[in-house]
Design a protein around this motif. Sequence first.
Motif, PDB file in Angstrom:
ATOM      1  N   ASP A 211      89.169  92.928 -53.464  1.00  0.00           N
ATOM      2  CA  ASP A 211      88.139  93.724 -54.135  1.00  0.00           C
ATOM      3  C   ASP A 211      88.042  95.117 -53.499  1.00  0.00           C
ATOM      4  O   ASP A 211      87.896  96.139 -54.201  1.00  0.00           O
ATOM      5  CB  ASP A 211      86.797  93.006 -54.044  1.00  0.00           C
ATOM      6  CG  ASP A 211      86.751  91.765 -54.918  1.00  0.00           C
ATOM      7  OD1 ASP A 211      87.584  91.669 -55.851  1.00  0.00           O
ATOM      8  OD2 ASP A 211      85.904  90.884 -54.659  1.00  0.00           O
ATOM      9  N   ALA A 212      88.122  95.134 -52.180  1.00  0.00           N
ATOM     10  CA  ALA A 212      88.080  96.419 -51.482  1.00  0.00           C
ATOM     11  C   ALA A 212      89.307  97.250 -51.804  1.00  0.00           C
ATOM     12  O   ALA A 212      89.242  98.487 -51.956  1.00  0.00           O
ATOM     13  CB  ALA A 212      87.973  96.187 -49.979  1.00  0.00           C
ATOM     14  N   VAL A 213      90.465  96.593 -51.922  1.00  0.00           N
ATOM     15  CA  VAL A 213      91.702  97.315 -52.239  1.00  0.00           C
ATOM     16  C   VAL A 213      91.604  97.991 -53.596  1.00  0.00           C
ATOM     17  O   VAL A 213      92.085  99.121 -53.800  1.00  0.00           O
ATOM     18  CB  VAL A 213      92.904  96.343 -52.200  1.00  0.00           C
ATOM     19  CG1 VAL A 213      94.156  96.997 -52.781  1.00  0.00           C
ATOM     20  CG2 VAL A 213      93.169  95.907 -50.772  1.00  0.00           C
ATOM     21  N   ASP A 218      92.525 104.204 -55.626  1.00  0.00           N
ATOM     22  CA  ASP A 218      92.386 105.562 -56.162  1.00  0.00           C
ATOM     23  C   ASP A 218      91.893 106.534 -55.100  1.00  0.00           C
ATOM     24  O   ASP A 218      92.386 107.667 -55.001  1.00  0.00           O
ATOM     25  CB  ASP A 218      91.402 105.546 -57.341  1.00  0.00           C
ATOM     26  CG  ASP A 218      91.935 104.704 -58.505  1.00  0.00           C
ATOM     27  OD1 ASP A 218      93.175 104.646 -58.659  1.00  0.00           O
ATOM     28  OD2 ASP A 218      91.117 104.101 -59.231  1.00  0.00           O
ATOM     29  N   ALA A 219      90.947 106.062 -54.289  1.00  0.00           N
ATOM     30  CA  ALA A 219      90.353 106.965 -53.297  1.00  0.00           C
ATOM     31  C   ALA A 219      91.279 107.199 -52.107  1.00  0.00           C
ATOM     32  O   ALA A 219      91.414 108.334 -51.626  1.00  0.00           O
ATOM     33  CB  ALA A 219      89.020 106.385 -52.805  1.00  0.00           C
ATOM     34  N   LYS A 223      95.085 103.749 -47.182  1.00  0.00           N
ATOM     35  CA  LYS A 223      94.232 102.685 -46.644  1.00  0.00           C
ATOM     36  C   LYS A 223      94.377 101.409 -47.471  1.00  0.00           C
ATOM     37  O   LYS A 223      94.338 100.289 -46.945  1.00  0.00           O
ATOM     38  CB  LYS A 223      92.772 103.132 -46.626  1.00  0.00           C
ATOM     39  CG  LYS A 223      92.480 104.206 -45.583  1.00  0.00           C
ATOM     40  CD  LYS A 223      90.992 104.506 -45.540  1.00  0.00           C
ATOM     41  CE  LYS A 223      90.686 105.543 -44.451  1.00  0.00           C
ATOM     42  NZ  LYS A 223      89.243 105.887 -44.395  1.00  0.00           N
ATOM     43  N   ALA A 224      94.539 101.593 -48.802  1.00  0.00           N
ATOM     44  CA  ALA A 224      94.753 100.410 -49.644  1.00  0.00           C
ATOM     45  C   ALA A 224      96.033  99.693 -49.266  1.00  0.00           C
ATOM     46  O   ALA A 224      96.100  98.452 -49.215  1.00  0.00           O
ATOM     47  CB  ALA A 224      94.785 100.831 -51.117  1.00  0.00           C
ATOM     48  N   LYS A 225      97.062 100.499 -48.973  1.00  0.00           N
ATOM     49  CA  LYS A 225      98.336  99.889 -48.572  1.00  0.00           C
ATOM     50  C   LYS A 225      98.184  99.132 -47.254  1.00  0.00           C
ATOM     51  O   LYS A 225      98.710  98.022 -47.087  1.00  0.00           O
ATOM     52  CB  LYS A 225      99.388 100.990 -48.436  1.00  0.00           C
ATOM     53  CG  LYS A 225     100.779 100.471 -48.145  1.00  0.00           C
ATOM     54  CD  LYS A 225     101.772 101.631 -48.084  1.00  0.00           C
ATOM     55  CE  LYS A 225     103.182 101.129 -47.794  1.00  0.00           C
ATOM     56  NZ  LYS A 225     104.152 102.248 -47.754  1.00  0.00           N
ATOM     57  N   GLU A 226      97.447  99.744 -46.307  1.00  0.00           N
ATOM     58  CA  GLU A 226      97.232  99.060 -45.029  1.00  0.00           C
ATOM     59  C   GLU A 226      96.433  97.764 -45.224  1.00  0.00           C
ATOM     60  O   GLU A 226      96.693  96.753 -44.568  1.00  0.00           O
ATOM     61  CB  GLU A 226      96.496  99.996 -44.073  1.00  0.00           C
ATOM     62  CG  GLU A 226      97.317 101.212 -43.678  1.00  0.00           C
ATOM     63  CD  GLU A 226      96.517 102.194 -42.838  1.00  0.00           C
ATOM     64  OE1 GLU A 226      97.095 103.207 -42.400  1.00  0.00           O
ATOM     65  OE2 GLU A 226      95.301 101.950 -42.639  1.00  0.00           O
ATOM     66  N   GLN A 227      95.445  97.814 -46.109  1.00  0.00           N
ATOM     67  CA  GLN A 227      94.631  96.625 -46.371  1.00  0.00           C
ATOM     68  C   GLN A 227      95.473  95.499 -46.972  1.00  0.00           C
ATOM     69  O   GLN A 227      95.318  94.327 -46.623  1.00  0.00           O
ATOM     70  CB  GLN A 227      93.476  96.995 -47.322  1.00  0.00           C
ATOM     71  CG  GLN A 227      92.560  95.847 -47.680  1.00  0.00           C
ATOM     72  CD  GLN A 227      91.671  95.435 -46.518  1.00  0.00           C
ATOM     73  OE1 GLN A 227      91.744  96.009 -45.425  1.00  0.00           O
ATOM     74  NE2 GLN A 227      90.860  94.413 -46.747  1.00  0.00           N
ATOM     75  N   VAL A 228      96.362  95.876 -47.873  1.00  0.00           N
ATOM     76  CA  VAL A 228      97.257  94.877 -48.476  1.00  0.00           C
ATOM     77  C   VAL A 228      98.137  94.233 -47.398  1.00  0.00           C
ATOM     78  O   VAL A 228      98.382  93.026 -47.399  1.00  0.00           O
ATOM     79  CB  VAL A 228      98.112  95.514 -49.586  1.00  0.00           C
ATOM     80  CG1 VAL A 228      99.207  94.549 -50.037  1.00  0.00           C
ATOM     81  CG2 VAL A 228      97.242  95.913 -50.759  1.00  0.00           C
ATOM     82  N   GLY A 229      98.592  95.057 -46.452  1.00  0.00           N
ATOM     83  CA  GLY A 229      99.407  94.514 -45.366  1.00  0.00           C
ATOM     84  C   GLY A 229      98.632  93.524 -44.522  1.00  0.00           C
ATOM     85  O   GLY A 229      99.153  92.468 -44.131  1.00  0.00           O
TER      86      GLY A 229
END
Length: 398
Positions: A211-213, A218-219, A223-229
């Motif tokens: 959900d956070a990703v 977009d923002a 950071k989204a990529k790091e979160q996915v990792g």
Amino acid sequence: MVPFQNETHWVYKIAQLTRIGWFILHLLILVLFLNPIPLAWLNMTLLFAAFLIPQWTNSSGRKNYPLLELFFSGLFLIVGCYLLGKYSSFLAIPSLCAGIYSRPGKERWLLWAGFTIVPFLAILAVGLDQLGMGVIDGLFFFGVGMAISKVLEAEKKTKVLLEENRRQNQLLQEYAKQIESITLLEERNRLARDLHDTVGHTFTSVIMGLDAVSFLMDASPQKAKEQVGRLRDVMRRSLEETRTYIHQISPNDDKEELSSQLRKVANEFATHTKTEIIFKSNGAPVAISFQGAIALTRCLQEALTNAVRHGQANEIVVTLNQEVSQVILVIMDNGIGIKEEKFGFGLIGMKERLESLQGSLTIKSGNQVGTVVTCFFPVRVERMRGENLQDDKSIDCG
């Protein structure tokens, strides 16, 4: 009906056949070779009485057969020898049969004495000049019959013991099946709890992380990529943990301290759910068993998941108190609380885990005042359980 028809053992049948042949032989001797004999009618009467009366008693239950054999055969021997004027070995087979059918106890020894005395009475009737080895017929053949009887008694006891052993083995097999069923049921419940605590906890963390990703894509794509990792690492660890449970391999071979294990769980959950979690540890580390560490870890995972999923909490305080005699884990959140306390599968699993370690679970909550979950179990009991597990290899393998 043939006299030996009801006999169940071949020894008794052989004894009865021999007895019948023995009486027929003496009947032929009296009729063909000793004719005329004085008072033949008396001899014949005594002979038939010695044959028929014990035989009839034997066919109806054997209770007094040896005694009647002694009386009538002994009477025929004494009277017959007196009338013929010479000693006969007639008592050999009757005493043998009486010995085979004799029963244990004082009665047997009295019968043996009786069969030993009767030949001497016959010798006194015909004169001491007839004294010979024949006087031991009763003593010898009754002793042989008594030995055969003891062998049969031992055989009967062996059959009884074998039957009892077979029955006990059957009971043991049924008991083993019941134990196996109970063990399988307990193992299924344990695996169900473990899968619920591990997979459920991980899925909650990953869903909230995804959900956070979705907002970060977009923002802040980086950071989204790091979160996915990070979420990928979480799923990999969860997969390894699930495999570990399937293969019943302990994941804690490195003996990591309890506070470190719980702190790691809390930090991972905080990272993936963006929840503020404060972890406190009080007291010196105490040695607890693997089951104790797993129980507290699963309880913490379930409590954190419930706090965010159901309680909508964003701040959680986890406090671990380690004392000499007990370990207490407290999870306190600022969520909406529980309106109606209702134990689902997760809370029931927490409760069962702690109770299996002689511990307990308490929950205090109210509407809009958050929830406090307290997990407790005694260390002394846990320490003993851990020692037993080290000594009992079957439990380790279980």
